[in-house]
Every structure is written in structure tokens, then in C-alpha cells.
Design a protein around this motif. Sequence first.
Motif, PDB file in Angstrom:
ATOM      1  N   LEU A 175     -26.147 -27.662 -16.902  1.00 51.80           N
ATOM      2  CA  LEU A 175     -27.489 -28.405 -17.266  1.00 51.80           C
ATOM      3  C   LEU A 175     -28.790 -27.305 -17.058  1.00 51.80           C
ATOM      4  CD1 LEU A 175     -26.504 -29.373 -13.242  1.00 51.80           C
ATOM      5  CD2 LEU A 175     -27.276 -31.200 -15.044  1.00 51.80           C
ATOM      6  N   CYS A 176     -28.261 -26.269 -17.694  1.00 50.18           N
ATOM      7  CA  CYS A 176     -29.743 -25.535 -18.341  1.00 50.18           C
ATOM      8  C   CYS A 176     -29.545 -24.471 -19.278  1.00 50.18           C
ATOM      9  CB  CYS A 176     -30.385 -24.891 -16.453  1.00 50.18           C
ATOM     10  SG  CYS A 176     -31.237 -23.339 -17.015  1.00 50.18           S
ATOM     11  N   LEU A 177     -30.007 -24.512 -20.264  1.00 45.36           N
ATOM     12  CA  LEU A 177     -29.443 -24.082 -21.680  1.00 45.36           C
ATOM     13  C   LEU A 177     -29.831 -22.937 -21.689  1.00 45.36           C
ATOM     14  CD1 LEU A 177     -29.629 -26.801 -23.792  1.00 45.36           C
ATOM     15  CD2 LEU A 177     -27.739 -25.944 -22.863  1.00 45.36           C
ATOM     16  N   CYS A 178     -31.138 -21.907 -21.046  1.00 43.91           N
ATOM     17  CA  CYS A 178     -31.568 -21.054 -20.344  1.00 43.91           C
ATOM     18  C   CYS A 178     -30.791 -19.873 -19.790  1.00 43.91           C
ATOM     19  CB  CYS A 178     -32.866 -20.912 -20.485  1.00 43.91           C
ATOM     20  SG  CYS A 178     -33.801 -21.863 -21.350  1.00 43.91           S
ATOM     21  N   LYS A 179     -29.951 -20.342 -18.940  1.00 41.22           N
ATOM     22  CA  LYS A 179     -29.483 -19.313 -18.199  1.00 41.22           C
ATOM     23  C   LYS A 179     -27.916 -20.364 -18.492  1.00 41.22           C
ATOM     24  CE  LYS A 179     -32.467 -18.001 -15.171  1.00 41.22           C
ATOM     25  NZ  LYS A 179     -32.610 -16.513 -14.769  1.00 41.22           N
ATOM     26  N   GLY A 185     -39.352 -16.375 -18.202  1.00 45.16           N
ATOM     27  CA  GLY A 185     -38.060 -16.554 -19.208  1.00 45.16           C
ATOM     28  C   GLY A 185     -37.473 -17.788 -19.668  1.00 45.16           C
ATOM     29  N   CYS A 186     -37.680 -18.232 -18.545  1.00 43.15           N
ATOM     30  CA  CYS A 186     -37.209 -19.578 -18.290  1.00 43.15           C
ATOM     31  C   CYS A 186     -38.134 -20.897 -18.899  1.00 43.15           C
ATOM     32  CB  CYS A 186     -36.747 -20.275 -16.965  1.00 43.15           C
ATOM     33  SG  CYS A 186     -35.576 -19.023 -16.077  1.00 43.15           S
ATOM     34  N   CYS A 187     -37.302 -21.763 -19.641  1.00 45.52           N
ATOM     35  CA  CYS A 187     -38.376 -22.340 -20.483  1.00 45.52           C
ATOM     36  C   CYS A 187     -39.797 -23.218 -19.275  1.00 45.52           C
ATOM     37  CB  CYS A 187     -37.449 -23.548 -21.307  1.00 45.52           C
ATOM     38  SG  CYS A 187     -36.711 -24.286 -20.704  1.00 45.52           S
ATOM     39  N   GLY A 188     -38.487 -23.648 -18.411  1.00 43.33           N
ATOM     40  CA  GLY A 188     -38.798 -24.387 -16.867  1.00 43.33           C
ATOM     41  C   GLY A 188     -37.972 -25.920 -17.226  1.00 43.33           C
ATOM     42  N   ARG A 189     -37.638 -26.094 -18.508  1.00 45.91           N
ATOM     43  CA  ARG A 189     -37.117 -28.000 -18.710  1.00 45.91           C
ATOM     44  C   ARG A 189     -36.877 -28.197 -17.454  1.00 45.91           C
ATOM     45  NH1 ARG A 189     -34.132 -28.678 -24.472  1.00 45.91           N
ATOM     46  NH2 ARG A 189     -36.416 -27.746 -25.171  1.00 45.91           N
ATOM     47  N   CYS A 190     -35.253 -27.117 -16.786  1.00 38.84           N
ATOM     48  CA  CYS A 190     -34.898 -27.934 -15.638  1.00 38.84           C
ATOM     49  C   CYS A 190     -35.313 -27.924 -14.882  1.00 38.84           C
ATOM     50  CB  CYS A 190     -33.374 -26.893 -16.424  1.00 38.84           C
ATOM     51  SG  CYS A 190     -33.650 -25.161 -15.347  1.00 38.84           S
ATOM     52  N   SER A 191     -36.410 -27.159 -14.782  1.00 35.38           N
ATOM     53  CA  SER A 191     -37.076 -27.241 -13.113  1.00 35.38           C
ATOM     54  C   SER A 191     -37.396 -28.724 -13.015  1.00 35.38           C
ATOM     55  CB  SER A 191     -38.025 -26.385 -13.081  1.00 35.38           C
ATOM     56  OG  SER A 191     -37.754 -24.992 -12.490  1.00 35.38           O
TER      57      SER A 191
END
Length: 68
Positions: free
Chosen positions: A3-7, A38-44
Amino acid sequence: MYLCLCKGITESEVREAGQAGIVMPCQLKAKFGLKDPGCCGRCSKNIQEFAQIAMSVHQTPSPNSVRS
Ligand code: FES
């Protein structure tokens, strides 16, 4: 599924959080650090999807699905 690629947060991790009672979008953001730098915010933006998955562990089958 991620669901979140960054994390590297998976659907099953979100379900586990739901089982632990973490179901509100703000709780999920805090638990998974979705506001961290550092999170892109897309999943937010898709946090409602996280919440739906987390809450799905608490849903009981519809009474209409019970055979008579
Ligand atoms: S995909 Fe979740 S912070 Fe980037």
C-alpha cells in the motif's frame, strides 16, 4: 500487496493494525509514520483505503448472507 512503497507497508500489516484497534486514518498515519519527512505523500492521499482495510477485520458477515 504493497500500500506504501516508500515504507514498504503491506495490506496484511494494515490488517494487523486494525486487529490491534488502529482503524482511524489519523491513527494509521501516526502508526506507519506517513507524515515523516522523506515520504512522498502518495499513500496519505489514499488513507481512506488504509482505514477500510483496517476496519474490514472488524466487520461481521451480513445477516442476509446467513442461510435459512
Ligand atoms: S507511497 Fe507511502 S509515503 Fe510514499
